[in-house]
Write a protein that holds these residues in place. Sequence first.
Motif, PDB file in Angstrom:
ATOM      1  N   SER A 182       0.861  -1.141   0.132  1.00  0.00           N
ATOM      2  CA  SER A 182       0.017   0.052   0.146  1.00  0.00           C
ATOM      3  C   SER A 182       1.053   1.631  -0.078  1.00  0.00           C
ATOM      4  N   ARG A 183       0.043   2.227  -0.177  1.00  0.00           N
ATOM      5  CA  ARG A 183       0.594   3.444  -0.319  1.00  0.00           C
ATOM      6  C   ARG A 183       1.023   4.320   0.914  1.00  0.00           C
ATOM      7  N   VAL A 184       1.424   4.484   1.677  1.00  0.00           N
ATOM      8  CA  VAL A 184       1.004   5.204   3.349  1.00  0.00           C
ATOM      9  C   VAL A 184       1.661   6.821   3.493  1.00  0.00           C
ATOM     10  N   ARG A 185       1.411   7.270   4.154  1.00  0.00           N
ATOM     11  CA  ARG A 185       1.562   8.472   4.479  1.00  0.00           C
ATOM     12  C   ARG A 185       2.047   8.768   5.992  1.00  0.00           C
ATOM     13  N   LEU A 186       3.457   8.746   5.916  1.00  0.00           N
ATOM     14  CA  LEU A 186       3.702   8.885   7.746  1.00  0.00           C
ATOM     15  C   LEU A 186       4.251  10.289   8.298  1.00  0.00           C
ATOM     16  N   GLN A 187       4.152  10.086   9.548  1.00  0.00           N
ATOM     17  CA  GLN A 187       5.231  11.677  10.324  1.00  0.00           C
ATOM     18  C   GLN A 187       6.350  11.169  10.866  1.00  0.00           C
ATOM     19  N   GLY A 188       7.042  11.798  11.216  1.00  0.00           N
ATOM     20  CA  GLY A 188       8.100  11.472  12.646  1.00  0.00           C
ATOM     21  C   GLY A 188       9.288  11.992  11.948  1.00  0.00           C
ATOM     22  N   TRP A 189      10.149  10.989  12.842  1.00  0.00           N
ATOM     23  CA  TRP A 189      11.352  12.590  13.452  1.00  0.00           C
ATOM     24  C   TRP A 189      12.869  11.305  12.746  1.00  0.00           C
ATOM     25  N   VAL A 190      13.830  12.694  12.159  1.00  0.00           N
ATOM     26  CA  VAL A 190      14.768  11.050  11.442  1.00  0.00           C
ATOM     27  C   VAL A 190      15.616  11.028  12.208  1.00  0.00           C
ATOM     28  N   HIS A 191      15.399   8.725  13.287  1.00  0.00           N
ATOM     29  CA  HIS A 191      16.435   8.803  14.004  1.00  0.00           C
ATOM     30  C   HIS A 191      17.748   8.524  13.365  1.00  0.00           C
ATOM     31  N   ARG A 192      17.879   7.951  12.332  1.00  0.00           N
ATOM     32  CA  ARG A 192      19.200   7.310  11.729  1.00  0.00           C
ATOM     33  C   ARG A 192      19.471   8.556  10.098  1.00  0.00           C
ATOM     34  N   LEU A 193      19.862   8.719   9.801  1.00  0.00           N
ATOM     35  CA  LEU A 193      20.355   9.477   8.623  1.00  0.00           C
ATOM     36  C   LEU A 193      21.987   8.838   7.756  1.00  0.00           C
ATOM     37  N   ARG A 194      21.400   8.077   7.145  1.00  0.00           N
ATOM     38  CA  ARG A 194      22.038   7.688   6.185  1.00  0.00           C
ATOM     39  C   ARG A 194      22.971   8.412   4.164  1.00  0.00           C
ATOM     40  N   PRO A 195      22.804   9.263   3.907  1.00  0.00           N
ATOM     41  CA  PRO A 195      23.125   9.894   3.194  1.00  0.00           C
ATOM     42  C   PRO A 195      24.345   9.320   2.211  1.00  0.00           C
TER      43      PRO A 195
END
Length: 606
Positions: A182-195
């Motif tokens: 399914s396609r979802v819409r989420l909101q939250g905090w960036v807990h980890r970021l690996r660019p």
Amino acid sequence: MSDSTQPSVLDKAQDAASKLAATVADKLNISGSGDVQAKEGLPVLYIDEKAGSDSTGTGAELSPFATPLAAYQSIHPSPESDANPTGVVTFMVRKPDSVERNEYVELTASAKKKLVKGIELWRKKEAKLAQEGERLAREKKEQEERDAKRREEAKGVVLVDDSSKGEAKRTKLFSVPELVGSRVRLQGWVHRLRPQKTNYFIVLRDGTAFVQCILTGDCIRTIDALDLTVESTIELTGMVNKVKEGQTAPGGVEITVDWWKTVGLAAGGEDAFEGRLRADTDPSIRADLRHLELRGETATSVMRVRAALLRAFRERFHARRVTEVTPPCMVQTSVEGGSTLFEFDYYGAKAYLTQSSQLYLETALPSLGDVYCIQESFRAEKSLTRRHLSEYTHLEAELVFIEFKDLLDHIEGMICEVVDMLLADPVSSEIIKTLNPDFVPPQRPFMRLDYRDAIAYLNEHNITKEDGSQHVIGDDIAEAAERKMTDQINRPIMLIHFPKLLKSFYMKALDSAPDFTESVDVLVPGVGEVVGGSMRISDLQELLAGYKREGIPMEPYYWFTDQRKYGTTEHGGYGLGVERFLAWLLARYTVRECSLYPRWMGRATP
Ligand code: 4AD
């Protein structure tokens, strides 16, 4: 040479040189020998191989260098003089073995050779450093240019929150694993970021779970993508996919993001979240930053199990028809003695923060039957131990028409059932497994150890009092001894029948030994006491004698005394320290980790 320090060093050296003729003879005690002469017009620099310093020396006689190389470097020489340093400076050297004789002599030929070699190496190193510096500066500039260009390009990249791609169901993260496809819409905090070059891997957190999100294409070319920092809040839409074979992610799923935006950008640079709390951060700074620490995985896990624990206790109480009540926190009577009362002014009268809701629970028995509460208790503890808080969550129950054995069975049953419930819950059991892999659920029945047998145990096992002496009947068993014994026995213990004189005024005496009481402490390995309970005095006269023995004025307790006046009954109860119970279950070093915002002596913030 444009270095502003050069003239002063040279001035000093030249000054020293001009004085040399006059002083050398005296100082070196070689007057008239004619074999040491400062070369006319050259600066003289002093080197004392033993007492000099290359970092603080100036080359003056009273402030010598330790090596000729440092002396040479101090005049910022041009490379032309490198092959013949004595052509520009007169080096006066004092060898370690000549200190006694205070002899400075001119640099010998072999030392000069060594110096020339040293200068060569130094020049090479300098050149290499200069090259490296240039390379870094060049790379920095190139990076800045690339960044500026990317930023310019990013301004033109606009993502569209496009409903034509299909409805994106707004959902909390915990239910994402059930929404594969399914396609979802989420909101939250960036807990980890690996660019990375072609992908950004984000672990998103919303307090209900973690979900891995993958951004590619235009999603990583926006201004938001360039600026994104850990702990920023974001909103996104995307497809839920199972992770590929052999890969892992929370819940076994990942989101392929097709649109996203930053909602609240978290601070970056020096103020970035990652820099504020590190493994080696000082504990008092950690305590100041408890609000940030709570976002970490360990603290979150502890708080999650804490909530599950309270839920499980409530469930088990409900199953036993024990009714929840909420007694007051502001009181005018003490339960556990005056020494740990927090006192405050209550409209001109003395009042206290409650140490225990026990007395109020007892008064609720005639109306509600068995009752319990989960309430904050306050103790003005003067000790900074790892199991004492000034405010803690106190789970207390009071049971009516019971005997001492019923009380012990009830406590044991509640603990075992609650542990079983937590282990049956997938989230809690996973956390317990992670934080306390060696946890073994307690086996029933718990060991029941009479206080007098415990004293014998301590003596037999050479567990002494703090002053090194043996325990005797009547002694309070101190925290350290109690813990040693519990750790040795290594299973929960019900320590029963404490001496009357060690316990509170309300405790019922043992029929067979009136100097001891129907009381119990539950001790667990690693923590010690987690539960304290007893049968209560049901007889009015006995209670009045209890007040008297403890020097407690009975008037303020009239409402408590009345329970014995209007239909008294046998009854008993206990209090369980929620933070201590959690510290045992999750193998936390201190109860401070088990409270949302712990309070202890000297700490009531944040
Ligand atoms: O043994 P305590 O003092 O017992 C009572 O207060 C009884 N009136 C309770 C009752 O029978 N209703 O405290 C009970 C429990 C202890 O076993 C311990 O787990 C916890 O409360 N406790 C503390 N926890 C954290 N910090 C402190 N300073 C605590 N003091 C007691």
